[in-house]
Scaffold this motif. Structure first.
Motif, mmCIF file in Angstrom:
data_model
loop_
_atom_site.group_PDB
_atom_site.id
_atom_site.type_symbol
_atom_site.label_atom_id
_atom_site.label_comp_id
_atom_site.label_asym_id
_atom_site.label_seq_id
_atom_site.Cartn_x
_atom_site.Cartn_y
_atom_site.Cartn_z
ATOM 1 N N THR A 26 0.832 -1.144 -0.065
ATOM 2 C CA THR A 26 -0.037 -0.086 -0.026
ATOM 3 C C THR A 26 0.987 1.268 0.186
ATOM 4 N N ARG A 27 0.374 2.239 -0.602
ATOM 5 C CA ARG A 27 1.183 3.394 -0.532
ATOM 6 C C ARG A 27 -0.107 4.694 -0.018
ATOM 7 N N GLY A 28 0.567 5.837 0.312
ATOM 8 C CA GLY A 28 -0.449 6.929 0.734
ATOM 9 C C GLY A 28 -0.509 7.065 2.268
ATOM 10 N N ARG A 29 -1.036 8.199 2.504
ATOM 11 C CA ARG A 29 -1.463 8.613 3.989
ATOM 12 C C ARG A 29 -2.251 7.500 4.698
ATOM 13 N N LEU A 30 -1.931 7.588 5.981
ATOM 14 C CA LEU A 30 -2.879 6.777 6.842
ATOM 15 C C LEU A 30 -4.262 7.044 7.029
ATOM 16 N N GLU A 31 -4.404 8.255 6.836
ATOM 17 C CA GLU A 31 -5.762 8.771 7.043
ATOM 18 C C GLU A 31 -6.738 8.374 5.668
ATOM 19 N N THR A 32 -5.853 8.428 4.261
ATOM 20 C CA THR A 32 -6.536 7.927 3.222
ATOM 21 C C THR A 32 -6.713 6.412 3.174
ATOM 22 N N LEU A 33 -5.779 5.778 3.551
ATOM 23 C CA LEU A 33 -5.829 4.392 3.680
ATOM 24 C C LEU A 33 -6.909 3.631 4.734
ATOM 25 N N ALA A 34 -7.268 4.406 5.806
ATOM 26 C CA ALA A 34 -8.172 4.116 6.600
ATOM 27 C C ALA A 34 -9.450 3.903 6.289
ATOM 28 N N ARG A 35 -9.799 4.470 5.053
ATOM 29 C CA ARG A 35 -11.095 4.193 4.406
ATOM 30 C C ARG A 35 -11.293 3.035 3.757
ATOM 31 N N ASP A 36 -10.287 2.219 3.864
ATOM 32 C CA ASP A 36 -10.478 0.962 2.863
ATOM 33 C C ASP A 36 -10.050 -0.202 3.899
ATOM 34 N N TRP A 37 -9.245 0.057 5.087
ATOM 35 C CA TRP A 37 -8.887 -1.078 5.938
ATOM 36 C C TRP A 37 -9.367 -0.757 7.349
ATOM 37 N N SER A 38 -9.731 -2.159 8.045
ATOM 38 C CA SER A 38 -10.246 -1.906 9.404
ATOM 39 C C SER A 38 -9.464 -1.342 10.478
ATOM 40 N N PRO A 39 -9.760 -0.829 11.426
ATOM 41 C CA PRO A 39 -8.683 -0.187 12.640
ATOM 42 C C PRO A 39 -7.727 -1.114 12.769
ATOM 43 N N GLY A 40 -7.665 -2.554 13.104
ATOM 44 C CA GLY A 40 -6.667 -3.357 13.424
ATOM 45 C C GLY A 40 -5.522 -3.443 12.274
ATOM 46 N N VAL A 41 -6.124 -3.542 11.043
ATOM 47 C CA VAL A 41 -4.956 -3.558 9.922
ATOM 48 C C VAL A 41 -4.386 -2.371 9.887
ATOM 49 N N MET A 42 -5.012 -1.043 10.000
ATOM 50 C CA MET A 42 -4.263 0.060 10.013
ATOM 51 C C MET A 42 -3.469 0.333 11.332
ATOM 52 N N ARG A 43 -3.600 -0.250 12.260
ATOM 53 C CA ARG A 43 -2.656 -0.348 13.089
ATOM 54 C C ARG A 43 -1.459 -1.237 12.804
ATOM 55 N N GLY A 44 -1.571 -2.143 12.177
ATOM 56 C CA GLY A 44 -0.612 -2.892 11.691
ATOM 57 C C GLY A 44 0.185 -2.354 10.527
ATOM 58 N N ILE A 45 -0.369 -1.398 9.772
ATOM 59 C CA ILE A 45 0.296 -0.629 8.752
ATOM 60 C C ILE A 45 1.112 0.361 9.364
ATOM 61 N N ALA A 46 0.494 0.754 10.368
ATOM 62 C CA ALA A 46 1.172 2.081 11.102
ATOM 63 C C ALA A 46 2.257 1.601 11.920
ATOM 64 N N LEU A 47 2.160 0.459 12.267
ATOM 65 C CA LEU A 47 3.294 0.058 13.146
ATOM 66 C C LEU A 47 4.388 -0.576 12.156
ATOM 67 N N HIS A 48 4.413 -0.901 11.139
ATOM 68 C CA HIS A 48 5.293 -1.385 10.167
ATOM 69 C C HIS A 48 5.870 -0.090 9.623
ATOM 70 N N ARG A 49 5.315 0.990 9.512
ATOM 71 C CA ARG A 49 5.859 2.295 9.005
ATOM 72 C C ARG A 49 6.864 2.660 10.151
ATOM 73 N N GLN A 50 6.301 2.483 11.373
ATOM 74 C CA GLN A 50 7.252 3.000 12.669
ATOM 75 C C GLN A 50 8.473 2.081 12.809
ATOM 76 N N VAL A 51 8.319 0.647 12.430
ATOM 77 C CA VAL A 51 9.464 0.021 12.422
ATOM 78 C C VAL A 51 10.574 0.179 11.441
ATOM 79 N N ASP A 52 10.222 0.657 10.268
ATOM 80 C CA ASP A 52 11.107 0.824 9.002
ATOM 81 C C ASP A 52 11.685 2.089 9.509
ATOM 82 N N ARG A 53 10.870 3.180 10.005
ATOM 83 C CA ARG A 53 11.542 4.366 10.432
ATOM 84 C C ARG A 53 12.829 4.020 11.559
ATOM 85 N N PHE A 54 12.260 3.404 12.357
ATOM 86 C CA PHE A 54 13.283 3.137 13.501
ATOM 87 C C PHE A 54 14.578 2.637 13.165
ATOM 88 N N THR A 55 14.333 1.680 12.275
ATOM 89 C CA THR A 55 15.383 0.544 11.716
ATOM 90 C C THR A 55 16.202 1.402 10.751
#
Length: 200
Positions: A26-55
């Motif tokens: 997926t690409r794009g802002r989390l706010e935009t993606l949230a229209r297509d995905w459940s809150p749980g999936v969005m938490r997973g997507i957000a965590l993935h991005r945080q992990v990548d930044r930390f790494t």
């Protein structure tokens, strides 16, 4: 971080596990993606991005990237993503008591059960991912070399990535040490992020 590491770091929740994989498709802002995905999936997507930044920002990962010499250094991010899954498989027992094979089988089962909900590219990859055991096979260094070769053919410009295993072998002990130093700190970071999310 590659697929196995992101899944390992994700809390043991089907929605978050799916999100940790879907994030790479997926690409794009989390706010935009949230229209297509459940809150749980969005938490997973957000965590993935945080992990990548930390790494990417971690001093030990930056050091590891600098170990990779030309002409491979420009692909050091790709090389380390794959290699870190290899090291996670090799040193799995240092980080969890959960059986690695059982964990991987559970992920494949979840992907099959929820396949119709996945993005088109991931949906198409699931059978191949399972057949070739993408999550489990990186434990063998020779497989890592084959992955480098396969990825090299997908890059638009002529490149040296296919031969990167030679460079990995040259620095293998140091790169393994970098990973074993860095990864526990990443685990702690993820735990803090989840505790913060749970308090909100």
């Amino acid at each position: 971080m590659n697929y196995l590491a992101h899944l390992f770091l994700s809390p043991d929740d089907p929605e978050l596990l799916l999100g940790s994989l879907i994030a790479d498709f997926t690409r794009g802002r989390l706010e935009t993606l949230a229209r297509d995905w459940s809150p749980g999936v969005m938490r997973g997507i957000a965590l993935h991005r945080q992990v990548d930044r930390f790494t990417d920002d971690h001093p030990r990962v930056i050091r590891a990237r600098r170990r990779i010499a030309a002409p491979y250094r420009r692909y050091s991010g790709i090389i380390l993503d794959i290699l870190f899954d290899h090291f996670l498989s090799r040193y799995w027992a240092e980080f969890t008591r959960r059986d690695r094979g059982e964990f991987i089988r559970d992920v494949y089962r979840l992907l099959e059960q929820r396949r119709e909900q996945l993005p088109a590219r991931l949906h198409a990859l699931v059978p191949r991912m399972r057949r070739e055991d993408w999550l489990g096979s990186y434990r063998e260094l020779e497989v890592v070399g084959l992955v480098f070769e396969r990825m090299a053919t997908r890059l638009r410009q002529p490149n040296e990535l296919g031969g990167a295993l030679v460079e990995v072998r040259r620095h293998y002990p140091e790169l393994a040490e970098d990973f074993r130093y860095f990864f526990p700190e990443l685990i702690e970071f993820v735990q803090r992020q989840q505790e913060q999310t749970d308090r909100q």
